[in-house]
Design an enzyme around this catalytic site. Structure first.
Site, PDB file in Angstrom:
ATOM      1  N   GLU A 113     120.437  71.506 122.322  1.00 16.61           N
ATOM      2  CA  GLU A 113     121.238  72.775 122.226  1.00 16.61           C
ATOM      3  C   GLU A 113     120.238  73.852 121.980  1.00 16.61           C
ATOM      4  O   GLU A 113     119.129  73.645 121.435  1.00 16.61           O
ATOM      5  CB  GLU A 113     122.250  72.961 121.367  1.00 16.61           C
ATOM      6  N   LYS A 115     118.464  76.748 120.015  1.00 19.44           N
ATOM      7  CA  LYS A 115     118.559  77.193 118.399  1.00 19.44           C
ATOM      8  C   LYS A 115     118.495  78.814 118.531  1.00 19.44           C
ATOM      9  O   LYS A 115     117.713  79.198 118.383  1.00 19.44           O
ATOM     10  CB  LYS A 115     117.614  76.423 117.821  1.00 19.44           C
ATOM     11  N   ASP A 117     118.426  82.403 116.945  1.00 17.63           N
ATOM     12  CA  ASP A 117     118.003  82.995 115.844  1.00 17.63           C
ATOM     13  C   ASP A 117     118.848  84.090 115.320  1.00 17.63           C
ATOM     14  O   ASP A 117     118.836  85.321 115.705  1.00 17.63           O
ATOM     15  CB  ASP A 117     116.601  83.872 116.310  1.00 17.63           C
ATOM     16  N   TYR A 225     129.278  76.125 117.966  1.00 15.34           N
ATOM     17  CA  TYR A 225     128.541  74.835 118.316  1.00 15.34           C
ATOM     18  C   TYR A 225     128.888  73.636 117.370  1.00 15.34           C
ATOM     19  O   TYR A 225     128.377  72.677 117.904  1.00 15.34           O
ATOM     20  CB  TYR A 225     127.038  75.045 118.431  1.00 15.34           C
ATOM     21  N   LYS A 314     111.046  73.628 116.751  1.00 15.21           N
ATOM     22  CA  LYS A 314     110.821  75.054 116.622  1.00 15.21           C
ATOM     23  C   LYS A 314     109.765  75.455 117.667  1.00 15.21           C
ATOM     24  O   LYS A 314     108.732  74.808 117.512  1.00 15.21           O
ATOM     25  CB  LYS A 314     110.785  75.443 115.338  1.00 15.21           C
ATOM     26  N   CYS A 408      99.539 115.970 107.567  1.00 18.66           N
ATOM     27  CA  CYS A 408      99.886 115.809 108.777  1.00 18.66           C
ATOM     28  C   CYS A 408      98.832 115.679 109.864  1.00 18.66           C
ATOM     29  O   CYS A 408      98.044 116.716 109.759  1.00 18.66           O
ATOM     30  CB  CYS A 408     101.054 116.581 108.931  1.00 18.66           C
ATOM     31  N   CYS A 411      99.768 119.175 112.177  1.00 19.28           N
ATOM     32  CA  CYS A 411      99.682 120.376 111.728  1.00 19.28           C
ATOM     33  C   CYS A 411      98.921 120.624 110.218  1.00 19.28           C
ATOM     34  O   CYS A 411      98.699 121.669 109.773  1.00 19.28           O
ATOM     35  CB  CYS A 411     101.291 120.871 111.500  1.00 19.28           C
ATOM     36  N   CYS A 426     106.096 114.924 106.789  1.00 19.75           N
ATOM     37  CA  CYS A 426     105.482 116.258 106.819  1.00 19.75           C
ATOM     38  C   CYS A 426     106.928 116.997 106.703  1.00 19.75           C
ATOM     39  O   CYS A 426     107.634 117.372 107.269  1.00 19.75           O
ATOM     40  CB  CYS A 426     104.983 116.564 108.247  1.00 19.75           C
ATOM     41  N   CYS A 432     105.476 122.229 112.418  1.00 23.21           N
ATOM     42  CA  CYS A 432     104.882 121.133 113.076  1.00 23.21           C
ATOM     43  C   CYS A 432     105.442 120.754 114.673  1.00 23.21           C
ATOM     44  O   CYS A 432     106.668 120.682 114.595  1.00 23.21           O
ATOM     45  CB  CYS A 432     105.010 120.098 112.195  1.00 23.21           C
TER      46      CYS A 432
END
Length: 674
Positions: A113, A115, A117, A225, A314, A408, A411, A426, A432
């Site tokens: 099957e 796997k 996540d 499952y 895995k 920033c 600006c 900022c 900006c």
């Protein structure tokens, strides 16, 4: 190593892995790749075998899952939710196969099957009705999250007629499709909320929300499952047979499952999906291999934390090395400054990767990034490429570390970082350029003012040409038709369509206007709650931070952000101008014609889902019979009208205050009681 060094190594590894487990299972935040975690775990297992006197009783080698939380009621699993042993090598799979043959001989089958996540879940059904949903937790007990699970459409709440046992448990994995993950993460980014690293974290974080109404807004899915019930061996004989029955009962079972007669068949299945997994709409991180026959499973038995009849292979997360050229900094509409790694282009998981998000200053410091570093980049469960480490052996001599800027990049304004937040901002929102453009692009968006004929590129062009400086200017464009006609690729028909879209946007209700303003932390749901509670922008502007925080689901940080925005003289002037242009800054109160006064003097709050009425219909019934609707649970509430899937936090608060809970029929009885 000396004995003292070994003891310290075991202690340090134990603490480190326990910390990673807590971050992963409880906070839904993966700080380390699965592969690196498993290598550290194997190292600890080997040390504990050699030096058992130094092993900690709470060692992660003795655990099968994560922690349970304090948010939900916990319950012990009738059948423990054990984890699977895992391997990354086909040689170890061969050893697994040989161990099985020594115990049960050569006559057996495997079921392979995918796997998934995601987040493991156990569902209990009684007489075809979903009674309980419990997370894996620590493998022995988990969190009861039934109300949240009921919002997942692929999980049946009631089964159709079938040959299922009167009581059974079915195990599965909750996950989020890649497309949904990307869409929802984009929405979180637009609302200045922290984004999730991968779909698994998003799914896990969603299931742990206290409000099932919020869970329902996030499209989760679930593959089932594995079945548990009394007398299972006689009923179904083997795992493959039980999966066929489970499908016929209406459960969502992944179609990519294969019965294998040999280890060669297993290897073929693994090799196929190692490549093909990138074409799936959801994440997988390996293959699960199970002995098919139930009686043979019982003969093989269990170790303290793993079944001996199953193992997971895995896939190694795809990892490549490339050069970190520079780090650039993007300024969003809320002022959040996000660092982005600019990489030497490299092929990874079928796509060319040139950039990777670095999230915030903490991540740059954690990785200790230097100019010209050779970095490891992974996808794996991360849809978005991620730098996971530095190859220190290839670090250039005399190279300097990257330092997060204090001003920033757009600006030059000094950045700020609020207590408890990882992101720098900022504060120059009116000066900006990316913030100005971003706020206007947010304002015209589909879920906001939905101005047809005006897109993000149009806003950028108008800003560069000096036609737009803020959201108010959008409604003054009708006075600049000559300027608009001078623009390239912008004909009269396009201008007319855009101006019609701007005019039509004035019909949007107050809650949409409030959302469109782009107040930090105020998303669509929060804007709606604020609009319903305060009714108009003036009442909201005059409210104190404490009064705003008193609205249901509004936290301190949101309340402070709203107050700061509305106290700003520039925003106050913009709101006056928007009102002048005809935008709706108050909700339209419906004229209520009373059918009776049987609910006069009574207050109500509606929560949950109802069989015969929508919540809006119930609210109209209450108000048309003299009752008053409240927006939150307090001592002023007379009745909580409770339906299915009501949030557990509301239930707990109502019970604590002793507020009577009634269903829709009880409400009708109250209306017709006189």
């Amino acid at each position: 190593m000396s004995v003292m060094d070994i003891e310290k190594k075991i202690k340090d590894l134990t603490a480190e892995l326990n910390h990673y487990n807590y971050q992963y299972y409880v906070l839904a935040d993966s700080l380390i790749s699965d592969y690196d975690f498993d290598l550290k775990l194997k190292e600890l297992e080997a040390l504990e075998r050699q030096y058992p006197a130094f092993a900690d009783p709470n060692s992660p080698t003795q655990r099968v899952g994560g922690d349970i939380t304090s948010k939900f009621k916990t319950e012990k699993h009738r059948w423990p939710m054990l984890s699977l042993g895992n391997t990354y090598s086909q040689e170890e799979l061969f050893d697994f196969d040989q161990r099985i043959r020594k115990i049960i001989g050569d006559q057996f089958e495997y079921v392979c099957e995918l796997k998934f996540d995601g987040l493991s879940i156990s569902l209990t059904y009684e007489n075809g009705l979903l009674k309980k949903a419990v997370t894996r937790g620590d493998g022995t007990q988990g969190d009861v999250v039934t109300n949240n699970i009921k919002t997942i459409r692929s999980i049946p709440i009631r089964l159709k007629e079938g040959d299922y046992p009167s009581q059974f448990e079915i195990r599965g994995e909750i996950f989020m499709h890649k497309s949904a993950f990307l869409r929802l993460n984009k929405e979180r980014e637009e609302n200045a909320e922290q984004t999730y690293a991968n779909p698994r974290n998003f799914a896990s974080g969603t299931i742990k929300l206290q409000d099932s109404a919020e869970v329902a807004k996030r499209p989760l899915d679930c593959f089932l499952y594995f079945l548990y019930c009394d007398n299972r061996t006689n009923l179904f004989h083997d795992h493959w047979n039980s999966l066929e029955h489970v499908k016929s009962w209406g459960f969502h079972v992944c179609e990519h499952t294969k019965k294998c007669n040999s280890l060669a068949d297993v290897f073929e299945f693994i090799d196929y999906w190692d490549t093909e997994r990138h074409n799936l709409g959801y994440e997988i991180d390996g293959i699960v291999i199970k002995v098919n026959d139930y009686a043979q499973q019982e003969d093989l038995g269990f170790t303290a934390k793993n079944p001996r009849w199953a193992i997971s292979y895995k896939f190694k997360a795809e990892r490549v090395e490339t050069t970190l050229n520079t780090i650039s900094y993007q300024v969003g509409r809320t002022g959040a400054v996000t660092p982005v790694a600019n990489l030497q282009p490299v092929l990874l998981a079928g796509t060319t990767v040139k950039r990777a998000s670095l999230h915030n200053a903490n991540e740059i410091a954690r990785l200790d990034l230097h100019q010209g570093d050779t970095v490891y980049v992974e996808k794996g469960g991360e849809i978005i490429p991620k730098i996971i480490g530095v190859n220190l052996e290839k670090r250039l001599p005399d190279t300097t570390a990257f330092i997060y800027p204090d001003s920033c990049p757009e600006c030059g304004t000094t950045l700020i970082r609020q207590e408890g937040e990882a992101v720098h901002y900022c504060p120059n929102e009116t000066g900006c350029p990316p913030q100005i453009v971003g706020k206007m692009q947010h304002f015209i968006g589909r879920k906001m003012m939905d101005i047809e004929g005006m897109g993000d590129e149009t806003v950028e062009t108008f800003f560069r040409k000096g036609l737009l400086h803020n959201i108010v200017d959008i409604y003054g464009l009708k006075d600049h038709q000559e300027d608009l006609q001078q623009l390239e690729r912008f004909g009269q028909k396009s201008i007319d369509n855009m101006l019609a879209g701007i005019e039509k946007s004035k019909e949007k209700p107050f809650e949409k206007v409030l959302f469109s303003l782009g107040i930090r932390h105020v998303g669509e749901t929060i804007a709606k709650k604020l609009a319903q509670h305060f009714k108009n922008i003036d009442a909201l502007a005059q409210a104190s931070t404490e009064e705003i925080e008193g609205v249901q689901d509004i936290g301190r940080r949101i309340a402070e952000s709203v107050k700061e925005y509305l106290d700003n003289p520039i925003h106050q002037q913009q709101l006056i101008s928007l009102r002048h242009y005809g935008l709706k800054l108050e909700i339209e109160e419906r004229e209520i014609i009373l059918a009776s006064e049987n609910l006069s003097g009574k207050t109500f709050l509606i929560s949950g889902v109802f069989a015969d009425y929508s919540r809006e219909q119930l609210a109209e019934l209450i108000e048309s019979n003299g009752g008053k609707m409240l927006s939150s649970i307090s001592s002023k509430l007379n009745y909580l009208v409770a339906g299915d899937k009501m949030g557990p936090s509301k239930l707990a608060k109502a019970e604590k205050l002793g507020i009577p809970m009634i269903n829709e029929q009880d409400l009708l009885d109250l209306i017709h009681s006189k």
